[in-house]
Every structure is written in C-alpha cells, then in structure tokens.
Write a protein that holds these residues in place. Sequence first.
Motif, PDB file in Angstrom:
ATOM      1  N   TYR A  74       0.799  -1.228   0.000  1.00 47.29           N
ATOM      2  CA  TYR A  74       0.000   0.000   0.000  1.00 47.29           C
ATOM      3  C   TYR A  74       0.833   1.280   0.000  1.00 47.29           C
ATOM      4  O   TYR A  74       0.293   2.362   0.204  1.00 47.29           O
ATOM      5  N   LYS A  75       2.129   1.190  -0.236  1.00 51.73           N
ATOM      6  CA  LYS A  75       2.983   2.375  -0.124  1.00 51.73           C
ATOM      7  C   LYS A  75       2.645   3.465  -1.132  1.00 51.73           C
ATOM      8  O   LYS A  75       2.864   4.632  -0.865  1.00 51.73           O
ATOM      9  N   ASP A  76       2.106   3.127  -2.275  1.00 52.34           N
ATOM     10  CA  ASP A  76       1.804   4.131  -3.295  1.00 52.34           C
ATOM     11  C   ASP A  76       0.316   4.434  -3.425  1.00 52.34           C
ATOM     12  O   ASP A  76      -0.090   5.123  -4.352  1.00 52.34           O
ATOM     13  N   ARG A  77      -0.491   3.926  -2.533  1.00 52.19           N
ATOM     14  CA  ARG A  77      -1.931   4.152  -2.613  1.00 52.19           C
ATOM     15  C   ARG A  77      -2.250   5.567  -2.129  1.00 52.19           C
ATOM     16  O   ARG A  77      -1.949   5.926  -0.995  1.00 52.19           O
ATOM     17  N   PRO A  78      -2.853   6.382  -2.988  1.00 45.17           N
ATOM     18  CA  PRO A  78      -3.164   7.760  -2.565  1.00 45.17           C
ATOM     19  C   PRO A  78      -4.300   7.780  -1.539  1.00 45.17           C
ATOM     20  O   PRO A  78      -5.152   6.894  -1.518  1.00 45.17           O
ATOM     21  N   ALA A  95       1.564   7.487   0.871  1.00 44.08           N
ATOM     22  CA  ALA A  95       1.919   7.675  -0.536  1.00 44.08           C
ATOM     23  C   ALA A  95       2.663   8.999  -0.699  1.00 44.08           C
ATOM     24  O   ALA A  95       2.943   9.706   0.267  1.00 44.08           O
ATOM     25  N   THR A  96       2.924   9.346  -1.917  1.00 38.24           N
ATOM     26  CA  THR A  96       3.690  10.556  -2.194  1.00 38.24           C
ATOM     27  C   THR A  96       2.940  11.836  -1.839  1.00 38.24           C
ATOM     28  O   THR A  96       3.529  12.910  -1.811  1.00 38.24           O
ATOM     29  N   ASP A  97       1.643  11.726  -1.547  1.00 38.11           N
ATOM     30  CA  ASP A  97       0.888  12.935  -1.197  1.00 38.11           C
ATOM     31  C   ASP A  97       1.173  13.397   0.233  1.00 38.11           C
ATOM     32  O   ASP A  97       0.713  14.440   0.657  1.00 38.11           O
ATOM     33  N   THR A 117       9.812   3.906   6.029  1.00 43.90           N
ATOM     34  CA  THR A 117       9.792   3.160   4.775  1.00 43.90           C
ATOM     35  C   THR A 117      10.076   1.686   5.022  1.00 43.90           C
ATOM     36  O   THR A 117      10.535   1.291   6.101  1.00 43.90           O
TER      37      THR A 117
END
Length: 156
Positions: A74-78, A95-97, A117
């Motif tokens: 789920y690391k990239d799930r917005p 995520a990146t947001d 991380t």
Amino acid sequence: MENVSTGLKWAIGIILTLLIVAAGISVFMVTQGYFQRGQEQAVSQSVALAQSEFNNYENTTVTGTDVLEAIKRYKDRPFFSIEMKTLLMTGYNHATDKKCYSAANPSVSVTCTTLVTHTLMTDQTQATYVNPTARFKSSIYKDGNGVIRHIRFEQQ
C-alpha cells in the motif's frame, strides 16, 4: 350501418391500443423496482470486493512479516496511510501525497512527520526495525463514506 361498423372498429382499436400501452407501462413500473434493487446489490458487492483485500487487517493479530507486506503493498496508494507502533517508536507510511489519516478521525488528513519506509523497517541497525516474528494488533479505519483510509499496527 357501415359507418357504425367502421366507428366500432376504430373504438375497439383505440381501446386495445390503450390497454396495450397501459400493460407496457405497468410492466415497466414493476421491473423498474427490480432493476433498481439489482443495481444496489451490484454496487454493494463491488464495494465488498474492493474492501475484501483489507479483511486480514480488521481487528486481527498479524506478524511483523504481514506488517512489512502491507507497507510494500500500500505504499503508493493515494489518500491512504499506515500507522505502525512498535515498543520503541510510532511511525507512518503514506503515498507521495504525504497525507496521513488518524485512527481518531480517518476522514481528515494531516501532514505526516515520521515517515517509515520498508527499507528502514528491515534494517536491523535502525530503531524502526520490525522483527518478522513480532506480533501486532491490526485495525482498519474508514472515513465518512465507508472507504478504508488507515491501517494501524500496534506491537503486542
């Protein structure tokens, strides 16, 4: 006599046409309810399928390996965050947001400060290390729309 016969045929034709139209309308009204109910069931089933990937984390006890797997998955799930509480620290993965959701109010996002991380969690020299055999209590949190926004892992 011929005019009466023609008039009668017209009247019977009009009455039959009205009966056919009325029958069509009544069938439409009856089936409309069934179609609406079917659509509601299809939507609820699709929501259930979408949320089923989180069933393993709903008030269960998982291992550190499961926590690491969840972080990777789920690391990239917005609009989604994972909170991890070990005996030494509390950290978030997002995520990146850079938005995190709290267990208290998953509908409101806040800016995360402690990013943990997968790399930091597998490094045995770091305080953020997660032992793969450790036991964690997991909980999921939904926003006001019923969408899962946050998973919390607390070491036991």
